[in-house]
Enzyme design. Sequence first.
Site, PDB file in Angstrom:
ATOM      1  N   CYS A  77      -4.487  -4.799  -2.953  1.00  0.00           N
ATOM      2  CA  CYS A  77      -3.230  -5.549  -3.017  1.00  0.00           C
ATOM      3  C   CYS A  77      -3.579  -7.028  -3.131  1.00  0.00           C
ATOM      4  O   CYS A  77      -4.292  -7.567  -2.275  1.00  0.00           O
ATOM      5  CB  CYS A  77      -2.439  -5.283  -1.735  1.00  0.00           C
ATOM      6  SG  CYS A  77      -0.978  -6.319  -1.532  1.00  0.00           S
ATOM      7  N   CYS A 191      -0.918  -8.256  -9.508  1.00  0.00           N
ATOM      8  CA  CYS A 191      -0.317  -7.437  -8.457  1.00  0.00           C
ATOM      9  C   CYS A 191      -0.667  -6.010  -8.863  1.00  0.00           C
ATOM     10  O   CYS A 191      -0.497  -5.641 -10.037  1.00  0.00           O
ATOM     11  CB  CYS A 191       1.196  -7.628  -8.426  1.00  0.00           C
ATOM     12  SG  CYS A 191       2.046  -6.408  -7.392  1.00  0.00           S
TER      13      CYS A 191
HETATM   14  N1  DGL Z   1       0.704  -4.403  -4.669  1.00  0.00           N
HETATM   15  C1  DGL Z   1       0.832  -5.681  -4.032  1.00  0.00           C
HETATM   16  C2  DGL Z   1      -0.002  -6.730  -4.755  1.00  0.00           C
HETATM   17  O1  DGL Z   1      -0.976  -6.408  -5.406  1.00  0.00           O
HETATM   18  C3  DGL Z   1       2.176  -6.275  -3.748  1.00  0.00           C
HETATM   19  C4  DGL Z   1       3.334  -5.452  -3.495  1.00  0.00           C
HETATM   20  C5  DGL Z   1       4.284  -6.061  -2.505  1.00  0.00           C
HETATM   21  O2  DGL Z   1       4.953  -7.068  -2.779  1.00  0.00           O
HETATM   22  O3  DGL Z   1       4.341  -5.475  -1.431  1.00  0.00           O
HETATM   23  O4  DGL Z   1       0.268  -7.893  -4.664  1.00  0.00           O
END
Ligand code: DGL
Length: 266
Positions: A77, A191
């Site tokens: 993430c 993301c």
């Molecule tokens: N998957 C997460 C990232 O790579 C973000 C998702 C979220 O906002 O919770 O930033």
Amino acid sequence: MDVPPSSPILLFDSGVGGLTVLAEMRKLLPDAPVIYAADMAGLPYGTKSEAEVAARVAGLLGRMAERWHPRLICIACNTASTIALGMVREVLETPIVGTVPAIKPAAELTRTGTIGLLGTDSTVRQRYVDDLEREFAQGKKLLRYGASGLVALGEAKLRGEEICVDEVTKAASGLVLQPGGESLDTVVLACTHFPLLEPELREAFGDDVTFVHGAQGIGRRIAHLVAGQEFERTMPDFAVTTGPLDDFERLADAFADHGLTGLAHL
Ligand code: DGL
């Protein structure tokens, strides 16, 4: 110290975004036991304060490290990594691989010198990103746009729901309509949820833009760090959630597609 062969690799995200990293990791390490953890009770991270994200990530990773003794943790993430990577590395002994915006490869790829960065609202404002820009994108133009709305869209897509692409169009305009945006040729999907929407993003940006994200590089990094270790899967790989299990079960097919056949509450 020898790593027990059944010790898992733990992948962590706020939701299903980390599956884009898991898919790349699996190609290199098909036999590695995996636990996938989704902080669904904390989703989305991208609109939360830095303090809240840091506290959740540190608390959950600490708890899970104690419970499962993973050989390696991947924070799959960008939001959590750009906020909390340094901090969790300081408190946990487990090797930790983060997922940070792929600005370096994008800077090597761009021909026009104009790069777009599409991340959550939180990621695009992090000092970590300023540092990556200073280090790797000197002399280039980096346009940033916070597109937190795409996270829910990626989740809905993996639940098999019909999605409305207005948010995707808005995200593309948010970059292209900035001063200098007309020469954008490379977009960093910063993301882990966003590669889930690559066909929709492709439609919105057109064929002349190249998308870059870190999943392959992270897969390679993980494979490098566990090179030479033994793997033995003593139980099926599974996914855990901090949220209600019945919500999580709506994602069962997506998890099964990534080899995660058990679902549990953390
Ligand atoms: N998957 C997460 C990232 O790579 C973000 C998702 C979220 O906002 O919770 O930033």
